[in-house]
Design a protein around this motif. Structure first.
Motif, PDB file in Angstrom:
ATOM      1  N   ASP A   1      83.077  50.893  59.378  1.00  0.00           N
ATOM      2  CA  ASP A   1      82.167  50.548  60.475  1.00  0.00           C
ATOM      3  C   ASP A   1      81.014  51.549  60.578  1.00  0.00           C
TER       4      ASP A   1
ATOM      5  N   ASN B   1      78.555  50.758  57.903  1.00  0.00           N
ATOM      6  CA  ASN B   1      77.735  49.587  58.252  1.00  0.00           C
ATOM      7  C   ASN B   1      76.642  49.969  59.239  1.00  0.00           C
ATOM      8  N   LEU B   2      77.034  50.768  60.237  1.00  0.00           N
ATOM      9  CA  LEU B   2      76.060  51.207  61.248  1.00  0.00           C
ATOM     10  C   LEU B   2      74.961  52.055  60.600  1.00  0.00           C
TER      11      LEU B   2
ATOM     12  N   GLU C   1      71.305  43.408  63.270  1.00  0.00           N
ATOM     13  CA  GLU C   1      72.655  43.882  62.949  1.00  0.00           C
ATOM     14  C   GLU C   1      73.145  44.879  64.011  1.00  0.00           C
TER      15      GLU C   1
ATOM     16  N   ILE D   1      76.446  44.362  66.372  1.00  0.00           N
ATOM     17  CA  ILE D   1      77.588  45.294  66.422  1.00  0.00           C
ATOM     18  C   ILE D   1      77.817  45.784  67.866  1.00  0.00           C
TER      19      ILE D   1
END
Ligand code: NAP
Length: 285
Positions: A253, A256-257, A268, A272
Motif C-alpha cells: 500500500d 502504491n501511495l 488514485e 485510496i
C-alpha cells in the motif's frame, strides 16, 4: 464466584482485572505475585490486591483461579514455576497479546496440567504500565478473546468466560492462529508503525523543530509508541510470522501511495483516501 484469585504480574492488565472483579463482588480475595517488591507493595497500598507473595508455592496454593499477566517472554518461566504447585482444580489463564507461542510454552512447561490452562487475551489497554496504571473499568464493554485448547474442559472455559463477563467484558472464542493473524493487523501492525514513525522522526537532523510542531494528528497516531518496549519486543518476537505478513501488505500500500504521489495521480490518491475513510467510518464508530 472466585474465592481466591492469584494475579501473577500485577500491572495494567492483571491489576485492572483484580480491581474490576473486586468492584463487581465476584472475587473474595486477591493475592499478587510478581518480580519487584516495590510494585507489589504499591499494588497492596492501592487496594489492587489484598496481599502479595514472593514465593510461587505460597502464591498459588490457595488459588482457584490464576491469572498470568507478565510480558510474553516471561511466561514460560512462570509456567515452569507454577507447575509443581498447581492443585487439580485450579484454573490458569493469561492475558498475553499473542497466543500460539504461549500455548506452546504452556504445553511444554505444564505437561499434562495444560488441560487446566485456558488461554485468553483482553482487547483493552493503554500505553501505561505497572500497578499504578490499573483501573477498574478497563474491561467495561471491551472484548476478550479466549483461544481454548482441545484438552480444556467446557466447565473450565465457562468459568473463565464468566470471570471476564463479571469484569465487564464481552467474550469471544477463536483458534489461536486466527487470533494471532487478526491481532497482527489490528493491534501489532499499528504499534510497529507508531514506533517506526517516532524513531524515524527522532533520527532526522532538526528533531527539536519537528517535535515542537507536532500537532493532534501526530499525537493521535503515535500515542501507542509510549507503550512498554519490553512488552512490544516480546509480541513481535512471538507473532513474527503474522506481523511480517501484515507488514508486507502494508508495504504494498505504501508503494502504491508513493507511486501516486510521484505521478501526481490525484484520482488514485482520492480513491485510496476515500476508501480508507469509508472503511474507518464504517467499522470504528
Ligand atoms: P505491565 O503493566 O508492565 O505489567 C506486567 C507485570 O508483570 C508487572 O507487574 C511486572 O512486575 C511483572 N513482571 C515482568 N516481568 C516479570 C517476570 N519475569 N516475572 C514475574 N513478573 C514479571 O504490563 P501489562 O500491560 O499489564 O501487560 C501484561 C500482559 O498483558 C502482557 O503479556 C501483554 O502482552 C498483555 N496485554 C497488554 C495490553 C496492554 O495494552 N498493555 C493489552 C492486552 C494484553 P515488575 O513491576 O516487578 O516488573
Amino acid at each position: 464466584m472466585i474465592n481466591h484469585l492469584c494475579v501473577i504480574g500485577v500491572g495494567l492488565i492483571g491489576g485492572s482485572l483484580a480491581l474490576a472483579l473486586k468492584k463487581s463482588g465476584y472475587v473474595k480475595q486477591v493475592t499478587g505475585m510478581g518480580r519487584s517488591l516495590e510494585n507489589l507493595q504499591k499494588a497492596e497500598e492501592l487496594g489492587v490486591i489484598d496481599q502479595y507473595e514472593t514465593d510461587y508455592a505460597k502464591a498459588i496454593s490457595q488459588a482457584d483461579m490464576v491469572f498470568v499477566a507478565v510480558p510474553i517472554g516471561a511466561m514460560p518461566a512462570v509456567f515452569k514455576k507454577i507447575e509443581p504447585h498447581l492443585r487439580k482444580h485450579t484454573i490458569v489463564t493469561d492475558g498475553g497479546s499473542a497466543k500460539h507461542t504461549i500455548i506452546d510454552a504452556a504445553s511444554e512447561e505444564l505437561g499434562v496440567k495444560v488441560n487446566q490452562f485456558i488461554p485468553g487475551h483482553p482487547i483493552a489497554g493503554t500505553e501505561k504500565s505497572g500497578a499504578e496504571a490499573a483501573f477498574d473499568s478497563l474491561y467495561s464493554d471491551r472484548r476478550v478473546i479466549l483461544t481454548p485448547l482441545e484438552e480444556n474442559s467446557l466447565e473450565d472455559v465457562k468459568k473463565v468466560r464468566k470471570m471476564w463477563e463479571k469484569a465487564g467484558a464481552e467474550v469471544d472464542e477463536m483458534g489461536a492462529r486466527h487470533h494471532d493473524l487478526v491481532l497482527a493487523g489490528t493491534s501489532h501492525l499499528p504499534h510497529v508503525l507508531a514506533f517506526a514513525l517516532v524513531d524515524c522522526l527522532n533520527n532526522v537532523d532538526d528533531v527539536d523543530e519537528i517535535f515542537k510542531y507536532a500537532a493532534g494528528g501526530f499525537r493521535d497516531f503515535t500515542r501507542i509508541a509510549s507503550s512498554d518496549p519490553v512488552m512490544w519486543r516480546d509480541i513481535c518476537v512471538n507473532n513474527s510470522e503474522a506481523i511480517l505478513a501484515m507488514m508486507q501488505n502494508y508495504q504494498q500500500d505504501i508503494d502504491n501511495l508513493k507511486k501516486a504521489i510521484q505521478n501526481s495521480d490525484s484520482d488514485e490518491l482520492l480513491k485510496i483516501f476515500s476508501n480508507a475513510k469509508k472503511a474507518r467510518d464504517t467499522f470504528c464508530m
